[in-house]
Design a protein around this motif. Structure first.
Motif, short mmCIF file in Angstrom:
data_model
loop_
_atom_site.label_atom_id
_atom_site.label_comp_id
_atom_site.label_asym_id
_atom_site.label_seq_id
_atom_site.Cartn_x
_atom_site.Cartn_y
_atom_site.Cartn_z
N ALA A 40 1.00 -1.15 0.16
CA ALA A 40 0.17 -0.10 0.08
C ALA A 40 0.98 1.27 -0.02
CB ALA A 40 -1.10 -0.08 1.18
N TYR A 41 1.87 1.12 0.87
CA TYR A 41 2.53 2.61 0.89
C TYR A 41 3.49 2.83 -0.41
CZ TYR A 41 2.02 2.30 6.06
OH TYR A 41 1.68 2.30 7.33
N GLU A 42 3.77 1.95 -0.97
CA GLU A 42 4.68 1.83 -2.13
C GLU A 42 3.72 2.20 -3.31
OE1 GLU A 42 6.49 -1.91 -2.78
OE2 GLU A 42 8.04 -1.66 -0.86
N GLY A 43 2.52 1.73 -3.40
CA GLY A 43 1.79 2.08 -4.62
C GLY A 43 1.34 3.28 -4.43
N ILE A 44 0.97 4.00 -2.98
CA ILE A 44 0.79 5.42 -2.89
C ILE A 44 1.66 6.33 -3.11
CG2 ILE A 44 0.05 7.16 -1.13
CD1 ILE A 44 -1.30 4.54 0.58
N ALA A 45 2.95 5.86 -2.76
CA ALA A 45 4.02 6.93 -3.03
C ALA A 45 4.39 6.91 -4.51
CB ALA A 45 5.23 6.24 -2.53
N SER A 46 4.16 5.64 -5.37
CA SER A 46 4.16 5.85 -6.84
C SER A 46 3.50 6.61 -7.45
CB SER A 46 4.42 4.44 -7.30
OG SER A 46 4.30 4.32 -8.84
N ALA A 47 2.05 6.42 -7.16
CA ALA A 47 1.21 7.49 -7.77
C ALA A 47 1.30 8.83 -7.23
CB ALA A 47 -0.26 7.07 -7.12
N LEU A 48 1.56 8.99 -6.02
CA LEU A 48 1.65 10.66 -5.76
C LEU A 48 3.11 11.33 -6.27
CD1 LEU A 48 0.86 10.58 -2.11
CD2 LEU A 48 -0.48 11.67 -3.77
N ASN A 49 4.23 10.49 -6.43
CA ASN A 49 5.26 10.69 -7.10
C ASN A 49 5.38 11.08 -8.63
OD1 ASN A 49 7.24 11.38 -4.84
ND2 ASN A 49 7.49 9.32 -4.56
N ALA A 50 4.38 10.45 -9.10
CA ALA A 50 4.01 10.56 -10.60
C ALA A 50 3.21 11.95 -11.16
CB ALA A 50 3.07 9.74 -11.23
N LEU A 51 2.80 12.71 -9.80
CA LEU A 51 2.09 13.98 -9.98
C LEU A 51 2.89 15.09 -9.74
CD1 LEU A 51 -1.33 12.81 -8.27
CD2 LEU A 51 -0.68 12.74 -10.71
N SER A 52 2.62 16.18 -10.16
CA SER A 52 3.27 17.54 -9.67
C SER A 52 2.43 17.87 -8.26
CB SER A 52 2.59 18.82 -10.73
OG SER A 52 3.07 19.82 -9.87
N PRO A 53 3.43 17.96 -7.35
CA PRO A 53 2.77 18.35 -5.85
C PRO A 53 1.49 19.09 -5.66
CG PRO A 53 5.28 18.35 -5.82
CD PRO A 53 4.80 18.47 -7.19
N PRO A 54 1.19 20.28 -6.50
CA PRO A 54 -0.03 21.00 -6.42
C PRO A 54 -1.41 20.20 -6.81
CG PRO A 54 1.45 22.27 -7.27
CD PRO A 54 2.01 21.22 -7.29
N GLU A 55 -1.09 18.90 -7.50
CA GLU A 55 -2.16 18.23 -7.91
C GLU A 55 -2.69 17.21 -6.98
OE1 GLU A 55 -1.41 17.66 -12.66
OE2 GLU A 55 -0.26 16.35 -11.29
N ALA A 67 1.29 5.77 12.99
CA ALA A 67 2.24 5.08 12.11
C ALA A 67 2.04 4.68 10.71
CB ALA A 67 2.04 3.51 12.97
N ILE A 68 0.75 5.12 10.44
CA ILE A 68 0.35 4.91 8.92
C ILE A 68 0.86 6.43 8.51
CG2 ILE A 68 -1.81 5.26 7.39
CD1 ILE A 68 -3.15 3.44 9.29
N VAL A 69 0.73 7.39 8.76
CA VAL A 69 1.49 8.55 8.34
C VAL A 69 2.74 8.39 8.15
CG1 VAL A 69 1.65 10.93 8.72
CG2 VAL A 69 -0.60 10.07 9.12
N ALA A 70 3.59 7.83 9.21
CA ALA A 70 5.02 7.79 9.13
C ALA A 70 5.55 6.77 8.03
CB ALA A 70 5.64 7.28 10.49
N GLY A 71 4.58 5.67 7.86
CA GLY A 71 4.71 4.75 6.77
C GLY A 71 4.89 5.36 5.62
N MET A 72 3.57 6.04 5.20
CA MET A 72 3.40 6.76 4.18
C MET A 72 4.34 7.81 3.63
SD MET A 72 -0.59 7.42 3.36
CE MET A 72 -0.99 8.27 4.48
N ALA A 73 5.01 8.51 4.75
CA ALA A 73 6.00 9.46 4.37
C ALA A 73 7.30 8.97 4.17
CB ALA A 73 6.00 10.56 5.75
#
Length: 762
Positions: free
Chosen positions: A134-149, A556-562
C-alpha cells in the motif's frame, strides 16, 4: 423560565434532554453492536490516564464526574468497539459498484475494517494487500504527479502527533493543500474571530462557566452535539445565570435537562429548565437580532447618562482595548426597528428584554455553533456577537468571553500544529530550520477549492486522514461523478463509508486503530494527545484490545506513507518517529515552544494544560493591535434573500448521529422516528405551499444559477419553525447546497440557509 414561544404550539417530542431517554439510546446501540470491552473503556473515557472521546471537543474537567461521557460520546465509543468485522472476504462477496447502491448506515454497520486493501479494477473489488504494498503504491502514484495536484485532507479526529507528521509530510512533498473539517464547519470562526480579536479560537476556559451571569446562546444544539455541555449549563442556571437562546429550531437540549448522574432527578423525572428566553430567530437573522440588542444597549446607556448616571458601557475597556465603536454606534442608531424585526423574525419587545438581561449581567459569555456561522455572511454574524460582548468588556476576564462549540474532538488542535492551507498561520521558517527543507509558500486549497479542482481536473489525488469527505461536501450529485476521475484516493479509516465506494482509479483503504485501543510501537505502549475547545491539551491512552492484529495507528500509518513517499534524510527519520510518540511531541514543542512547553510531562495533568490564548489575556493580535468593533454591511447573513414561494433550508443533525455517522433512525429529542427523509415545515408554510402532513415532495435549489439540484422522497412533517424556513437532515440534504454558496470570508458552505422551493409529486 421565560419562554418566548407559545407552549401550545411547541414541537411534539420528548423536549427533555438526558434522563432515561439518553440511557435508552445508549442501550440500543450497545445491544446492536455487542462491543468488546466497552464498559471498562467507558469508565476511563475523558479521565486522566484514560482515553479522550472521539466525539465532540468539549472540555475535560480536572475533577471528572463518575461517568464523564454523554449519550453521543458513549455511542461513538460503542460504535468503534463493535464486535462486527469488515474483512477482505466481505469484498469478495460484493463489488464496489454494488456497494455504491447501499445506504450509508448499512455500509458502516458491516463493522471494523481489519486489513489494508487496494482497489482492483479488473474485478471491481477491494482486495487485501500488505502495508508495504500500500505504501509503495501510494508513493508511486503521488510521485508521478506535480505536488499541487495532490490534496491531504484531515477529518478533525486524528491526534496532535499524527496531525503534526501529516502536515509535515504534505509540506516536504511540496504543497499546503491541507484542508480539514474546519473548512466545512468552523472555518468562519478561524477567519472571523481572528479579524476582530486576533485569535482564531474562543477566549473562554471551562471555569468561566462557573462565574458567568448570563449566556447568550446562538445556533448550537448541546442536546445532540455536545451533551456534556449540559452539566455546566445546568449548574449555571441553578446559581442564577440566565440563558438567552437564539435558534430557529426549538431544541430540547436548551429547554429542559434531566441529569442522568443525579439520582433524584432520574427518579422524580423533574427537569431543570434551561433557557430564560428562547427566541426562534429566522435563519441568517442573527445579525439583525444582535443589532437590535446593541441598539437598545446604546439607547439605555444614553438614557442613564442623560439622567446623570455613569452609563452602561465599559468605557475604560473600550478606550484602552478597542477601535471602531463610533462607526458601529452610528450604524446601530440608523438601523430601523422595522428592518430589525423583519430580518430577525423577532419582536422589538423580545430583543429589548434580551438586551436588559445583558446590561443587568456583570459577566456574559457568547456561545455559538454552526447555526451562526454557516451562512454567506456568517463572518459578519461573528463580528456582531463580538460587538455585543465588547460593549461591556465581556472578553478577557473571568466569567466572560466568546465560546464557539467545536465538533470533532481535535479539529482545533490540528490547526494548532500545522494542518492549514494558509501558510501565514504556520511557522514555516522554523520548520525549514528543524527539518532541512524549503517549505512551500503558496496558499493551499480549502475544501471548496478542492472540490473545484476535482471538477476542473487540477486535483488528481486525494489522501484522507479519516472522515467521509465525499458524503460531507456540498453539491454531492455533481461531485461524485467527478470524484471517480481522480488518479488516486487514499482513505485512512475505521469502518466502510460512502467515500470509500466513490473512489479514484487507484484506491487504498488503510484501517487504523481507534483512540480507545491499545497502541504499542516497538514493544512500548504509546499515548497521544488532543486539544479541546478551550485550548487545553489532554493526553489520551487506549486500553482496549485492537479489533485486528493488522491494524496500525494513524501516527504509524502517516509515518509509513511519508517514509515511502519522500527522500531519506537524517533530519526526517519518519519510521523512528512513528515508533516513539514522545519524539514527535518534542518536535511539536520545538516548533511551538511558547504553547507546548514541557509537553509530554504536562499532558496528563488533570484537566489538561492550557496552551494559552492572547485574547484571553486582552492581548489583541489584530491589524490595529486592539479588539475591533465591526459594522455589518448587510442585515441578514443569508446570501440569497426572500422571494415569493422561496423557502430557506436549515440542515440539521439528529441525536442519533455524529457528523456523517448514523447510529440509528431515532431523533428522540425532536419526536421523529423511523426515517431521515423528512421535510420539517411550519403549519402556516404548509398551508401557503399547499401541502399537508404526510405528503411526499421534493426540494429543489432556488439559487438562480440554472443548475438543477433536487432531493426527492421527503415526507412533509409539521414542526414549529419560523415562517419561510424548512428543516432537513445533514448529509441527506447536501445535494441542495451549491458549491459556490459559502461564507464570503472563509468559504465555509452556507448550509444553514439554502434557498429552496418545494416540488409536489405529479
Amino acid at each position: 423560565m421565560t419562554d418566548r414561544t407559545d407552549a401550545a404550539d411547541a414541537t411534539p417530542g420528548d423536549e427533555t434532554a438526558g434522563g432515561w431517554g439518553s440511557v435508552s439510546g445508549m442501550g440500543k446501540v450497545y445491544a446492536r453492536e455487542r462491543p468488546v470491552g466497552a464498559v471498562e473503556t467507558l469508565r476511563r473515557q475523558n479521565k486522566p490516564r484514560g482515553f479522550m472521546c472521539t466525539s465532540c471537543a468539549w472540555g475535560k474537567p480536572a475533577s471528572p464526574h463518575l461517568f464523564e461521557f454523554c449519550e453521543n460520546g458513549a455511542k461513538s465509543t460503542i460504535w468503534e468497539l463493535t464486535s462486527d468485522r469488515c474483512t477482505p472476504s466481505f469484498f469478495q462477496a460484493h463489488t464496489v459498484t454494488e456497494l455504491r447502491s447501499w445506504q450509508d448506515y448499512d455500509l458502516e454497520m458491516v463493522g471494523r475494517l481489519t486489513e489494508p486493501l487496494r482497489y482492483d479494477p479488473s474485478t471491481d473489488r477491494y482486495v487485501a494487500c500488505t502495508w508495504d504494498e500500500a505504501y509503495e503504491g501510494i508513493a508511486s502514484a503521488l510521485n508521478a504527479l506535480s505536488p499541487p495536484e495532490a490534496v491531504f485532507y484531515a477529518s478533525g479526529k486524528a491526534s496532535l502527533e499524527a496531525s503534526f507528521l501529516y502536515a509535515l509530510m504534505a509540506r516536504v512533498y511540496g504543497n499546503n493543500n491541507l484542508p480539514d473539517s474546519s473548512n466545512m464547519c468552523h472555518e468562519t470562526t478561524s477567519v472571523g474571530l481572528k479579524k476582530v480579536t486576533g485569535s482564531p479560537v474562543g477566549t473562554c476556559v471551562l471555569e468561566d462557566f462557573e462565574h458567568c451571569d448570563a449566556i447568550f446562546y446562538f445556533g448550537q444544539n448541546p442536546g445532540s452535539n455536545s451533551p456534556r455541555f449540559l452539566h455546566p449549563l445546568q449548574d449555571a442556571v441553578k446559581r442564577g445565570c440566565k440563558i438567552i437562546t437564539f435558534n430557529p429550531v426549538r431544541e430540547a437540549g436548551l429547554l429542559h435537562f434531566i441529569n442522568p448522574q443525579n439520582p433524584l432527578q432520574m427518579v422524580t423525572q423533574t427537569p431543570t429548565d434551561l433557557s430564560h428566553m428562547y427566541l426562534q430567530v429566522r435563519p441568517g437573522g442573527d445579525i439583525a437580532a444582535l443589532m437590535g440588542i446593541c441598539k437598545h444597549v446604546f439607547a439605555s446607556d444614553a438614557a442613564q447618562r442623560h439622567a446623570g448616571a455613569e452609563g452602561l458601557l465599559d468605557r475604560a475597556f473600550i478606550e484602552e482595548h478597542t477601535t471602531g465603536l463610533e462607526t458601529f454606534a452610528a450604524a446601530a442608531a440608523q438601523a430601523s426597528w422595522e428592518d430589525i424585526e423583519r430580518h430577525s423574525g423577532l419582536t422589538r419587545s423580545d430583543l429589548e428584554a434580551a438586551a436588559d438581561v445583558y446590561v443587568q449581567s456583570r459577566n456574559v459569555i457568547g456561545v455559538y455553533g454552526m447555526g451562526l456561522t454557516q451562512h454567506v455572511h456568517g463572518s459578519q454574524s461573528i463580528g456582531m456577537l463580538v460587538n455585543l460582548l465588547l460593549l461591556r468588556g465581556n472578553i478577557g476576564r473571568e466569567g466572560a468571553g466568546i465560546c464557539p462549540v467545536r465538533g470533532h474532538s481535535n479539529v482545533q488542535g490540528q490547526r494548532t500544529v500545522g494542518i492549514s492551507e494558509k501558510p501565514e498561520l504556520v511557522p514555516l521558517d522554523r520548520l525549514a530550520e528543524l527539518f532541512a527543507f524549503e517549505p512551500p509558500r503558496k496558499k493551499g486549497r480549502t475544501t471548496v477549492e478542492v472540490c473545484e479542482g476535482v471538477q476542473d481536473g487540477s486535483v488528481k489525488a486525494f489522501v484522507g486522514l479519516g472522515g467521509n469527505f465525499v458524503r460531507a461536501i456540498p453539491d454531492r450529485d455533481a461531485m461524485e461523478p467527478a470524484w471517480q476521475s481522480l488518479d488516486l484516493t487514499v482513505y485512512v479509516a475505521t469502518k466502510l463509508n460512502r467515500s470509500h465506494v466513490v473512489h479514484g482509479k487507484a484506491s487504498y483503504l488503510l484501517p487504523c486503530l481507534v483512540r480507545s485501543e491499545t497502541d504499542v510501537q516497538a514493544g512500548v505502549p504509546q499515548a497521544v494527545s488532543i486539544e479541546d475547545s478551550f485550548s487545553h491539551i489532554h493526553g489520551s491512552m487506549g486500553h482496549a484490545t485492537p479489533a485486528s492484529a493488522h491494524l496500525r495507528s494513524e501516527t504509524a500509518i502517516v509515518a509509513g506513507m511519508a517514509n515511502a513517499l519522500l527522500p531519506a534524510h537524517p533530519k526526517r527519520p519518519w519510521l523512528s518517529w512513528g515508533q516513539d510518540y514522545t519524539r514527535i511531541r518534542s518536535l511539536i514543542e520545538a516548533t511551538y515552544p511558547d504553547m507546548f512547553r514541557d509537553y509530554s510531562a504536562r499532558m496528563f495533568h488533570n484537566g489538561g494544560f492550557y496552551r494559552g490564548n492572547p485574547a484571553h489575556e486582552r492581548q489583541w493580535k489584530t491589524e490595529s493591535g486592539t479588539a475591533e468593533f465591526t459594522t455589518p454591511t448587510v442585515q441578514t447573513a443569508l446570501g440569497i434573500g426572500d422571494a415569493e414561494g422561496r423557502l430557506h433550508l436549515i440542515t440539521m443533525r439528529s441525536n442519533d448521529q455524529f457528523n456523517t455517522t448514523i447510529y440509528g433512525f431515532s431523533d428522540r429529542l425532536r419526536g421523529l422516528e423511523g426515517s431521515r427523509m423528512v421535510l420539517l415545515m411550519a403549519p402556516d408554510d404548509m398551508a401557503g405551499q399547499g401541502v399537508r402532513p404526510g405528503d411526499v415532495v421534493a426540494l429543489v435549489t432556488d439559487a438562480g444559477d440554472g443548475v438543477v439540484r433536487e432531493v426527492s422522497g421527503l415526507t412533509v412533517t409539521a414542526f414549529k419553525l419560523p415562517r419561510g424556513c424548512v428543516g432537513g437532515y445533514y448529509p441527506e440534504m447536501n445535494p441542495l447546497v451549491p458549491l459556490w454558496y459559502h461564507d464570503e470570508a472563509s468559504k465555509t458552505p452556507a448550509a444553514k440557509g439554502v434557498p429552496v422551493r418545494i416540488r409536489r409529486a405529479g
